[in-house]
Design an enzyme around this catalytic site. Structure first.
Site, PDB file in Angstrom:
ATOM      1  N   THR A  12      33.639  31.743  48.641  1.00 11.18           N
ATOM      2  CA  THR A  12      34.582  32.362  49.586  1.00 11.18           C
ATOM      3  C   THR A  12      35.488  33.365  48.862  1.00 11.18           C
ATOM      4  O   THR A  12      36.538  33.745  49.376  1.00 11.18           O
ATOM      5  CB  THR A  12      35.467  31.286  50.263  1.00 11.18           C
ATOM      6  OG1 THR A  12      36.120  30.529  49.225  1.00 11.18           O
ATOM      7  CG2 THR A  12      34.657  30.355  51.128  1.00 11.18           C
ATOM      8  N   GLY A  13      35.078  33.776  47.683  1.00  7.17           N
ATOM      9  CA  GLY A  13      35.905  34.725  46.916  1.00  7.17           C
ATOM     10  C   GLY A  13      35.545  36.174  47.231  1.00  7.17           C
ATOM     11  O   GLY A  13      34.485  36.475  47.798  1.00  7.17           O
ATOM     12  N   ASP A  14      36.456  37.029  46.814  1.00  4.27           N
ATOM     13  CA  ASP A  14      36.300  38.465  47.031  1.00  4.27           C
ATOM     14  C   ASP A  14      34.987  39.010  46.447  1.00  4.27           C
ATOM     15  O   ASP A  14      34.306  39.815  47.069  1.00  4.27           O
ATOM     16  CB  ASP A  14      37.499  39.134  46.333  1.00  4.27           C
ATOM     17  CG  ASP A  14      37.748  40.502  46.881  1.00  4.27           C
ATOM     18  OD1 ASP A  14      37.943  40.611  48.102  1.00  4.27           O
ATOM     19  OD2 ASP A  14      37.702  41.467  46.092  1.00  4.27           O
ATOM     20  N   ARG A  44      35.880  25.792  48.685  1.00  7.29           N
ATOM     21  CA  ARG A  44      36.710  24.630  49.035  1.00  7.29           C
ATOM     22  C   ARG A  44      37.142  24.655  50.501  1.00  7.29           C
ATOM     23  O   ARG A  44      37.629  23.681  51.029  1.00  7.29           O
ATOM     24  CB  ARG A  44      37.949  24.617  48.143  1.00  7.29           C
ATOM     25  CG  ARG A  44      37.625  24.055  46.769  1.00  7.29           C
ATOM     26  CD  ARG A  44      38.871  23.838  45.971  1.00  7.29           C
ATOM     27  NE  ARG A  44      39.032  24.915  45.016  1.00  7.29           N
ATOM     28  CZ  ARG A  44      39.704  24.794  43.883  1.00  7.29           C
ATOM     29  NH1 ARG A  44      40.308  23.670  43.578  1.00  7.29           N
ATOM     30  NH2 ARG A  44      39.808  25.811  43.062  1.00  7.29           N
ATOM     31  N   GLU A 209      41.685  53.324  39.104  1.00  7.44           N
ATOM     32  CA  GLU A 209      41.441  52.833  40.476  1.00  7.44           C
ATOM     33  C   GLU A 209      42.675  53.070  41.327  1.00  7.44           C
ATOM     34  O   GLU A 209      43.801  52.947  40.826  1.00  7.44           O
ATOM     35  CB  GLU A 209      41.186  51.331  40.469  1.00  7.44           C
ATOM     36  CG  GLU A 209      39.996  50.894  39.665  1.00  7.44           C
ATOM     37  CD  GLU A 209      39.868  49.375  39.675  1.00  7.44           C
ATOM     38  OE1 GLU A 209      39.062  48.878  40.463  1.00  7.44           O
ATOM     39  OE2 GLU A 209      40.580  48.706  38.914  1.00  7.44           O
ATOM     40  N   HIS A 233      34.245  45.940  30.385  1.00 11.62           N
ATOM     41  CA  HIS A 233      33.651  47.182  30.897  1.00 11.62           C
ATOM     42  C   HIS A 233      33.836  48.377  29.954  1.00 11.62           C
ATOM     43  O   HIS A 233      32.904  49.119  29.683  1.00 11.62           O
ATOM     44  CB  HIS A 233      34.249  47.553  32.252  1.00 11.62           C
ATOM     45  CG  HIS A 233      34.129  46.491  33.297  1.00 11.62           C
ATOM     46  ND1 HIS A 233      33.056  45.647  33.389  1.00 11.62           N
ATOM     47  CD2 HIS A 233      34.943  46.148  34.318  1.00 11.62           C
ATOM     48  CE1 HIS A 233      33.207  44.821  34.422  1.00 11.62           C
ATOM     49  NE2 HIS A 233      34.355  45.107  35.000  1.00 11.62           N
TER      50      HIS A 233
END
Ligand code: BG6
Length: 450
Positions: A12-14, A44, A209, A233
């Site tokens: 359920t994470g981004d 969860r 960004e 990165h």
């Protein structure tokens, strides 16, 4: 075809919503997952399967690279199951077995799309999932939170799993133009012949960004730009730009560059590093209101080997800056003070392409003028449609047992050493974290080290 299972911790994470599910959908659309594959997304939250599919539906529609065909998407959803569990509780892992009991999956990916603080408990928990044979563990970056912690995790993973099955992902290595750096270097004598200190004045690697920390305040406030972007990165890109032999074994070549980074004790930290924080960062959700975490890092560093002696490499990364821009800018030496240098820019994102500045006679006059030539790769629809997304490419590589673009432990270890020591030196020298305006280019102090 093998029977593929993909288990995702952090369902359920981004990262799962924005990158992994759209990437897996793309692979499905390309018929690369077979008919029997299964995705088990673990979280969860108390969602039913229907609720979970409803959530991912909008993310896939927004972020999938390939055109959505409603029928195909519904077919895809038949392969996805949501499983609610507390993955910090070892007793709950045996419950996972039921997902894999009816099909004999033989190509099993387990994606740790969670903060590195959970890598240990998940690795122990997975030992209780007996129905999942020979799992391939994909570890999202950053791998650990310091060199010490990364080493501990590495030993734990080696103990629990077959070390050939450990895939430390850095999705920047799946980006089309990052891979293109090697081809551009390798296939153009125009470039390869001048790729050294003799002809290059400086190299700038930038990843800016416009977004802030979004929903990830918790993780980011612990990490900061150095651990979130530079340790992985940006050092990955730097080592690809600087490696000696574009035809050699990538990991070995990259490692060689890391070994030659000028050690922190030989750097003048005050003139080499600037860290910054955007205004309003401390008011972000789940961020400590007195946080001194950096959201910008600018570093001047050197690769002390024969090829690069005294050529400065500038690394710059920041959040909430004026524009999104990931690129490598190579400035060549001037042949005369009053003649502009050649400039080559490898554009990684959002534009993918190559830009070149070179000198010509001013048309119709006697002077010299700079001509600018630009190749935009992703402006071409066919190229764009044929270019897999970074995560799509990396997940496929893992399915195909191709670890050549995944990081080796020694690379991770040396990058951590560099970042840990740099951070300590910064703190020891009492250098402030400079504040910068949202929508700016980062702290003005960065210009002083350039
Ligand atoms: C992630 C970082 O690894 O990369 C994020 O954790 C960052 O903070 C992201 O935003 C940038 O990736 P991309 O592919 O959007 O350039």
């Amino acid at each position: 075809m093998s029977k593929i299972s993909i288990t995702i911790f952090g369902g359920t994470g981004d990262l799962t919503y924005r990158k992994l599910m759209p990437a897996i959908y793309n692979l499905f659309s390309r018929n690369l997952l077979g008919e029997n594959f299964k995705v088990c997304a673990i979280g969860r939250r108390d969602y039913s399967n229907e609720e979970y599919l409803e959530i991912i539906d909008s993310w896939i529609k927004e972020f999938a690279r390939l055109k959505i065909k409603e029928e195909r998407l519904l077919e895809f959803y038949k392969h996805i199951e949501y499983y609610k569990m507390d993955f910090t509780n070892l007793d709950e892992y045996s419950g996972l077995n039921k997902f894999y009991e009816n099909t004999s999956f033989d190509n099993n990916l387990v994606y740790y799309a969670v903060s590195p603080s959970f890598f240990e408990v998940i690795s122990d928990g997975m030992l209780r999932v007996n129905n999942l044979k020979n799992p391939k563990i994909i570890l999202e970056k950053p791998f650990g939170s310091s060199m010490k912690n990364a080493k501990f995790l590495s030993e734990k993973l080696d103990k629990n799993f077959n070390s050939e099955n450990i895939y430390r992902i850095d999705h920047y290595l799946g980006k089309e133009m990052v891979r293109n750096i090697l081809t551009i270097r390798e296939t153009n004598p125009l470039i390869s012949k001048v790729w050294s200190k003799d002809d290059i004045e400086s190299i700038e690697i930038t990843a800016l960004e416009t977004v802030g920390v979004e929903t990830r305040g918790n993780y980011y406030d612990e990490a900061g730009a150095l651990k979130d972007m530079v340790q992985n990165h940006l050092l990955q890109i730097l080592t690809i730009v600087a490696l000696d032999n574009p035809n050699g074994v990538l990991a070995d070549e990259q490692l060689d560059v890391l070994k030659n980074l000028r050690p922190i004790e030989k750097m003048d930290i005050k003139k080499s590093v600037v860290l910054g924080q955007y205004k309003g960062y401390r008011q972000e959700d789940k961020v400590n209101p007195s946080s001194s975490t950096e959201t910008f890092a600018g570093i001047k560093l050197f690769v002390d080997n024969k090829r690069w002696k005294n050529v400065p490499f500038f690394i710059k990364t920041g959040k909430k800056t004026s524009e999104r821009e990931i690129e490598v800018l190579v400035k060549f030496k001037r042949i005369k003070d009053d003649i502009n240098p050649n400039v080559l820019v490898i554009k990684i994102q959002p534009t993918e392409g190559v830009y070149l500045e070179f000198n010509i006679k001013t048309p119709g006059e006697d002077g010299i003028t700079t001509a600018k030539m630009e190749f935009c790769q992703n402006c071409n629809l066919i190229f764009r449609l044929n270019t897999p997304e970074a995560y799509e490419r990396m997940i496929l590589a893992c399915i195909e047992n191709d670890s050549s673009w995944f990081s080796k432990w020694e690379q991770i270890e040396l990058s951590w050493k560099f970042i840990d020591e740099l951070k300590q030196a910064y703190i020891k020298n009492n250098i402030p974290i400079y504040e910068y305006e949202v929508g700016s280019d980062g702290p003005v102090e960065y210009n002083l080290i350039k």
